[in-house]
Design a protein around this motif. Structure first.
Motif, PDB file in Angstrom:
ATOM      1  N   THR A   1       0.826  -1.204   0.000  1.00 36.57           N
ATOM      2  CA  THR A   1       0.000   0.000   0.000  1.00 36.57           C
ATOM      3  C   THR A   1       0.865   1.261   0.000  1.00 36.57           C
ATOM      4  OG1 THR A   1      -1.652  -1.232   1.280  1.00 36.57           O
ATOM      5  CG2 THR A   1      -1.933   1.151   1.145  1.00 36.57           C
ATOM      6  N   LEU A   2       1.917   1.261   0.796  1.00 35.92           N
ATOM      7  CA  LEU A   2       2.837   2.396   0.837  1.00 35.92           C
ATOM      8  C   LEU A   2       3.472   2.632  -0.526  1.00 35.92           C
ATOM      9  CD1 LEU A   2       4.463   4.549   2.385  1.00 35.92           C
ATOM     10  CD2 LEU A   2       6.101   2.738   2.988  1.00 35.92           C
ATOM     11  N   LEU A   3       3.892   1.557  -1.184  1.00 33.70           N
ATOM     12  CA  LEU A   3       4.557   1.682  -2.487  1.00 33.70           C
ATOM     13  C   LEU A   3       3.628   2.273  -3.541  1.00 33.70           C
ATOM     14  CD1 LEU A   3       6.576  -1.679  -2.574  1.00 33.70           C
ATOM     15  CD2 LEU A   3       7.475   0.636  -2.248  1.00 33.70           C
ATOM     16  N   TRP A   4       2.397   1.743  -3.625  1.00 34.54           N
ATOM     17  CA  TRP A   4       1.517   2.289  -4.675  1.00 34.54           C
ATOM     18  C   TRP A   4       1.024   3.692  -4.312  1.00 34.54           C
ATOM     19  CZ3 TRP A   4      -2.093  -1.506  -2.288  1.00 34.54           C
ATOM     20  CH2 TRP A   4      -3.271  -0.925  -1.818  1.00 34.54           C
ATOM     21  N   GLY A   5       0.950   4.003  -3.012  1.00 32.92           N
ATOM     22  CA  GLY A   5       0.576   5.359  -2.624  1.00 32.92           C
ATOM     23  C   GLY A   5       1.605   6.380  -3.086  1.00 32.92           C
ATOM     24  N   ILE A   6       2.886   6.011  -2.980  1.00 32.52           N
ATOM     25  CA  ILE A   6       3.954   6.893  -3.449  1.00 32.52           C
ATOM     26  C   ILE A   6       3.872   7.078  -4.958  1.00 32.52           C
ATOM     27  CG2 ILE A   6       6.462   7.096  -3.721  1.00 32.52           C
ATOM     28  CD1 ILE A   6       6.725   5.666  -1.000  1.00 32.52           C
ATOM     29  N   VAL A   7       3.680   5.955  -5.679  1.00 35.25           N
ATOM     30  CA  VAL A   7       3.584   6.034  -7.138  1.00 35.25           C
ATOM     31  C   VAL A   7       2.370   6.860  -7.557  1.00 35.25           C
ATOM     32  CG1 VAL A   7       3.269   4.703  -9.260  1.00 35.25           C
ATOM     33  CG2 VAL A   7       4.785   3.842  -7.474  1.00 35.25           C
ATOM     34  N   ALA A   8       1.240   6.652  -6.885  1.00 34.08           N
ATOM     35  CA  ALA A   8       0.027   7.398  -7.222  1.00 34.08           C
ATOM     36  C   ALA A   8       0.221   8.894  -7.014  1.00 34.08           C
ATOM     37  CB  ALA A   8      -1.147   6.898  -6.378  1.00 34.08           C
ATOM     38  N   THR A   9       0.895   9.257  -5.931  1.00 35.53           N
ATOM     39  CA  THR A   9       1.150  10.674  -5.662  1.00 35.53           C
ATOM     40  C   THR A   9       2.040  11.290  -6.737  1.00 35.53           C
ATOM     41  OG1 THR A   9       0.995  10.229  -3.279  1.00 35.53           O
ATOM     42  CG2 THR A   9       2.001  12.313  -3.945  1.00 35.53           C
ATOM     43  N   LEU A  10       3.080  10.559  -7.114  1.00 36.11           N
ATOM     44  CA  LEU A  10       4.010  11.064  -8.130  1.00 36.11           C
ATOM     45  C   LEU A  10       3.349  11.212  -9.493  1.00 36.11           C
ATOM     46  CD1 LEU A  10       7.252   9.097  -7.167  1.00 36.11           C
ATOM     47  CD2 LEU A  10       6.713  11.502  -6.713  1.00 36.11           C
TER      48      LEU A  10
ATOM     49  N   THR B   1      -3.473   7.542   0.653  1.00 39.52           N
ATOM     50  CA  THR B   1      -3.048   6.144   0.665  1.00 39.52           C
ATOM     51  C   THR B   1      -1.765   5.966   1.475  1.00 39.52           C
ATOM     52  OG1 THR B   1      -4.061   5.744  -1.497  1.00 39.52           O
ATOM     53  CG2 THR B   1      -2.374   4.194  -0.789  1.00 39.52           C
ATOM     54  N   VAL B   2      -0.816   6.862   1.322  1.00 36.85           N
ATOM     55  CA  VAL B   2       0.443   6.783   2.073  1.00 36.85           C
ATOM     56  C   VAL B   2       0.182   6.844   3.572  1.00 36.85           C
ATOM     57  CG1 VAL B   2       2.606   7.978   2.578  1.00 36.85           C
ATOM     58  CG2 VAL B   2       1.873   7.695   0.202  1.00 36.85           C
ATOM     59  N   VAL B   3      -0.662   7.771   4.006  1.00 35.46           N
ATOM     60  CA  VAL B   3      -0.975   7.912   5.427  1.00 35.46           C
ATOM     61  C   VAL B   3      -1.623   6.638   5.968  1.00 35.46           C
ATOM     62  CG1 VAL B   3      -2.390   9.169   7.105  1.00 35.46           C
ATOM     63  CG2 VAL B   3      -1.155  10.423   5.326  1.00 35.46           C
ATOM     64  N   VAL B   4      -2.609   6.113   5.229  1.00 36.30           N
ATOM     65  CA  VAL B   4      -3.306   4.905   5.672  1.00 36.30           C
ATOM     66  C   VAL B   4      -2.346   3.712   5.718  1.00 36.30           C
ATOM     67  CG1 VAL B   4      -5.121   3.242   5.086  1.00 36.30           C
ATOM     68  CG2 VAL B   4      -5.563   5.690   4.892  1.00 36.30           C
ATOM     69  N   SER B   5      -1.423   3.625   4.773  1.00 41.82           N
ATOM     70  CA  SER B   5      -0.480   2.496   4.745  1.00 41.82           C
ATOM     71  C   SER B   5       0.391   2.471   5.988  1.00 41.82           C
ATOM     72  CB  SER B   5       0.393   2.564   3.490  1.00 41.82           C
ATOM     73  OG  SER B   5       1.334   3.623   3.574  1.00 41.82           O
ATOM     74  N   VAL B   6       0.827   3.636   6.441  1.00 38.72           N
ATOM     75  CA  VAL B   6       1.663   3.699   7.653  1.00 38.72           C
ATOM     76  C   VAL B   6       0.857   3.234   8.865  1.00 38.72           C
ATOM     77  CG1 VAL B   6       2.938   5.233   9.191  1.00 38.72           C
ATOM     78  CG2 VAL B   6       3.119   5.527   6.710  1.00 38.72           C
ATOM     79  N   ILE B   7      -0.398   3.671   8.948  1.00 39.50           N
ATOM     80  CA  ILE B   7      -1.265   3.219  10.044  1.00 39.50           C
ATOM     81  C   ILE B   7      -1.507   1.713   9.929  1.00 39.50           C
ATOM     82  CG2 ILE B   7      -3.528   3.505  11.136  1.00 39.50           C
ATOM     83  CD1 ILE B   7      -3.608   6.321   9.945  1.00 39.50           C
ATOM     84  N   GLY B   8      -1.500   1.206   8.690  1.00 39.79           N
ATOM     85  CA  GLY B   8      -1.775  -0.205   8.448  1.00 39.79           C
ATOM     86  C   GLY B   8      -0.815  -1.154   9.129  1.00 39.79           C
ATOM     87  N   TYR B   9       0.415  -0.724   9.369  1.00 41.72           N
ATOM     88  CA  TYR B   9       1.368  -1.588  10.071  1.00 41.72           C
ATOM     89  C   TYR B   9       0.887  -1.913  11.481  1.00 41.72           C
ATOM     90  CZ  TYR B   9       4.800  -0.902   6.344  1.00 41.72           C
ATOM     91  OH  TYR B   9       5.456  -0.906   5.136  1.00 41.72           O
ATOM     92  N   TRP B  10      -0.049  -1.107  12.010  1.00 37.80           N
ATOM     93  CA  TRP B  10      -0.594  -1.369  13.343  1.00 37.80           C
ATOM     94  C   TRP B  10      -1.957  -2.042  13.294  1.00 37.80           C
ATOM     95  CZ3 TRP B  10       2.711   2.652  12.455  1.00 37.80           C
ATOM     96  CH2 TRP B  10       3.798   2.787  13.321  1.00 37.80           C
ATOM     97  N   PHE B  11      -2.788  -1.732  12.270  1.00 37.42           N
ATOM     98  CA  PHE B  11      -4.141  -2.296  12.319  1.00 37.42           C
ATOM     99  C   PHE B  11      -4.320  -3.561  11.493  1.00 37.42           C
ATOM    100  CE2 PHE B  11      -5.040   1.087   8.993  1.00 37.42           C
ATOM    101  CZ  PHE B  11      -5.386   0.233   7.950  1.00 37.42           C
ATOM    102  N   ILE B  12      -3.297  -4.024  10.778  1.00 38.73           N
ATOM    103  CA  ILE B  12      -3.367  -5.316  10.102  1.00 38.73           C
ATOM    104  C   ILE B  12      -2.810  -6.391  11.035  1.00 38.73           C
ATOM    105  CG2 ILE B  12      -2.513  -6.715   8.176  1.00 38.73           C
ATOM    106  CD1 ILE B  12      -4.489  -4.687   7.231  1.00 38.73           C
ATOM    107  N   SER B  13      -3.579  -7.453  11.247  1.00 33.57           N
ATOM    108  CA  SER B  13      -3.126  -8.575  12.077  1.00 33.57           C
ATOM    109  C   SER B  13      -2.490  -9.634  11.193  1.00 33.57           C
ATOM    110  CB  SER B  13      -4.299  -9.184  12.846  1.00 33.57           C
ATOM    111  OG  SER B  13      -4.914  -8.224  13.674  1.00 33.57           O
ATOM    112  N   ASN B  14      -1.777 -10.564  11.806  1.00 36.51           N
ATOM    113  CA  ASN B  14      -1.226 -11.687  11.050  1.00 36.51           C
ATOM    114  C   ASN B  14      -2.241 -12.814  10.984  1.00 36.51           C
ATOM    115  OD1 ASN B  14       1.277 -10.779  10.090  1.00 36.51           O
ATOM    116  ND2 ASN B  14       2.219 -11.067  12.094  1.00 36.51           N
ATOM    117  N   TYR B  15      -2.046 -13.867  11.746  1.00 37.98           N
ATOM    118  CA  TYR B  15      -2.944 -15.019  11.713  1.00 37.98           C
ATOM    119  C   TYR B  15      -3.504 -15.270  13.106  1.00 37.98           C
ATOM    120  CZ  TYR B  15      -0.759 -15.623   7.148  1.00 37.98           C
ATOM    121  OH  TYR B  15      -0.301 -15.417   5.866  1.00 37.98           O
ATOM    122  N   PRO B  16      -4.543 -16.109  13.238  1.00 38.32           N
ATOM    123  CA  PRO B  16      -5.224 -16.277  14.528  1.00 38.32           C
ATOM    124  C   PRO B  16      -4.310 -16.608  15.712  1.00 38.32           C
ATOM    125  CG  PRO B  16      -6.485 -17.334  12.794  1.00 38.32           C
ATOM    126  CD  PRO B  16      -5.204 -16.877  12.166  1.00 38.32           C
TER     127      PRO B  16
END
Length: 492
Positions: free
Chosen positions: A113-122, A211-226
């Motif tokens: 998400t971070l990568l495509w957010g950077i590309v989208a901004t550029l 998208t860039v802002v949300v991606s950084v927050i995503g490192y905290w709100f995305i879980s791995n597995y049960p």
């Protein structure tokens, strides 16, 4: 599996948990647990996919706000930029899901998400054709791993019958993005002149930075597995592991194996899943990428065209969720997929039959409602099917990626069909979309037949085992392909 072994409704052998595990998990209420999983998992991935679809399809909104004129891009060059996006998308689909299997969702999904957010901004500051082409290609590369990655990710949390509805809700973000995209584009276009930039540039810059802002927050709100999810109690983790083990392979500690990758590529069902989406990707992406242009060519202003894209997408979002719920409730996919594709076919028949789109714009506009109402539910059903039916974690991850990769070759073709010289009727593009939808019905019926035949073969094996007549005629338990147990049953 012994003759006395119990099996669940899918035919899979039930693994009896220990007595202590039963006592410990008896306090966990199933419905509340599912609500808890949905609340913690679905909003995060839906937001990521909403941003993904916004960042890939906002080029359609930017086009009618002056992108082509500012960058001196011809109509055919614009189509080439759309094609380049899907080439990057297709090439990196399978590698991205292999990386997901070898890393973790908590790392990989926000990183993409971070990568495509950077590309989208550029993209919003690009100054010429070559830069625009490069931005579209690398946007496709960066976004390629999200959808198949999330489909695999959800398959590691939910039982088979629970996955389709969740995957469909996740995909509904695509039509939701279409509705939001129209609103955003209409509002952001009013920033024309701010900072000396045209409105179309702000469409890319603002949505990309979001998208860039949300991606950084995503490192905290995305879980791995049960097994490691922090929002679950120990009892809930054990209960999830037990219910998944009874239902499928999701609770297994399966190491990565290249043989499973090979198994995915050599299974005929894998290719039918791919074709099921391939025959839908062309109408899906031609609709989302060209709808603002199609409406504008009916004689509406750019601002009104942005707003008129919202109602068809809103209808598609509602129907995608409703049909997914109904399909899951009756535990059938193929009949709903066929029916939805037929609805979309009606839409394209209306579009093609209107010989005077500018004189009767309302007729063509009605056609877009039927097209949206059929395309989006069909795609949701097709994309959720492998998550229910592919046995083995690595194989499922690869098939999910194959389906998007092979499927999006249809989008590559579709990006070249809506040429400016065919405006406003777009007979070539609409005809291809209609033909692809008809082919989808044929593929769906073929896949339905193959899966039903496999289930009958396994029923016969099970009957012979229980009857004590041996299993030589239908194959031994160790002789089934890709490690599948003969008690596995495919969802139709």
């Amino acid at each position: 599996m012994s003759a006395e072994a119990k099996v669940d409704q899918t035919g899979k052998e039930l693994i009896a948990p220990s007595e202590s595990s039963v006592v410990r998990n008896s306090d966990v209420e199933e419905k509340k647990l599912l609500w808890k999983l949905d609340a913690n998992l679905l909003p995060a991935v839906i937001i990521l996919y909403l941003l993904s679809f916004l960042d890939r399809s906002n080029v359609a909104n930017a086009r009618i706000e002056g992108l082509a004129a500012d960058l001196h891009i011809t109509g055919n060059q614009y189509l080439t930029s759309l094609t380049l996006y899907f080439i990057g998308y297709v090439l990196f689909e399978v590698p991205c899901n292999i990386i997901l299997k070898r890393t973790t969702p908590k790392f990989w999904l926000p990183t993409l998400t971070l990568l495509w957010g950077i590309v989208a901004t550029l993209t919003g500051v690009t100054q010429g054709l070559s830069g625009f082409f490069a931005a579209r290609f690398f946007l496709g590369v960066a976004e390629s791993g999200l959808f198949p990655g999330v489909v695999f990710y959800l398959s590691m949390w939910y039982k088979r019958r629970e996955r389709q509805y969740r995957v469909s809700l996740f995909f509904s973000a695509a039509s939701l993005a279409g509705a939001f995209g129209g609103i955003f584009a209409w509002g952001i276009a009013h920033m024309r002149g701010v900072g000396g930039l045209n409105g179309w540039r702000w469409i890319f810059i603002i949505q990309g930075l979001l998208t860039v802002v949300v991606s950084v927050i995503g490192y905290w709100f995305i879980s791995n597995y049960p097994a490691t999810a922090g929002f679950l109690t120990e009892d809930e983790r054990e209960h999830i592991q037990a219910r998944l083990k009874e239902d499928s392979d999701a609770a297994d500690n399966e190491p990565f194996a290249w043989s499973a990758v090979w198994g995915a590529f050599t299974d005929i069902k894998s290719w039918l899943y791919c074709l099921a989406f391939h025959t839908l990707s062309l109408p899906l992406y031609t609709f989302s990428l060209f709808l603002p242009t199609i409406i504008a060519d009916l004689g509406y202003t750019a601002a009104n065209s942005q707003l008129l894209t919202i109602p068809p997408y809103a209808l598609a979002t509602i129907l995608t969720g409703f049909i997914a719920w109904w399909s899951a409730r009756v535990d059938r996919r193929a009949p709903f997929l066929v029916s939805s594709s037929l609805v979309a076919i009606i839409g394209y028949i209306i579009l093609l039959a209107n010989s005077d789109p500018t004189g009767r714009p309302g007729v063509s506009y009605v056609g877009t409602f039927f097209a949206a109402a059929g395309i989006y539910p069909s795609v949701a059903l097709a994309l959720s099917w492998p998550a229910l039916n592919v046995y083995g974690q690595t194989k499922r991850a690869v098939v999910n990626a194959m389906q998007i990769s092979i499927g999006n070759l249809g989008a590559v073709i579709g990006t070249q069909l809506y040429r400016p010289v065919t405006s406003p009727r777009y007979i070539l593009g609409h005809s291809f979309a209609l033909g692809y939808l008809a082919a989808n019905i044929v593929v769906t019926i073929a896949l339905w037949w193959v899966l039903d035949r496999e289930n009958k073969k396994r029923d016969l094996h099970q009957a012979k085992k229980v009857g004590g007549s041996g299993d030589d005629e239908v194959g031994s338990e160790s002789g089934w392909p890709n490690g599948e147990h003969p008690s596995w049953r495919y969802n139709l």
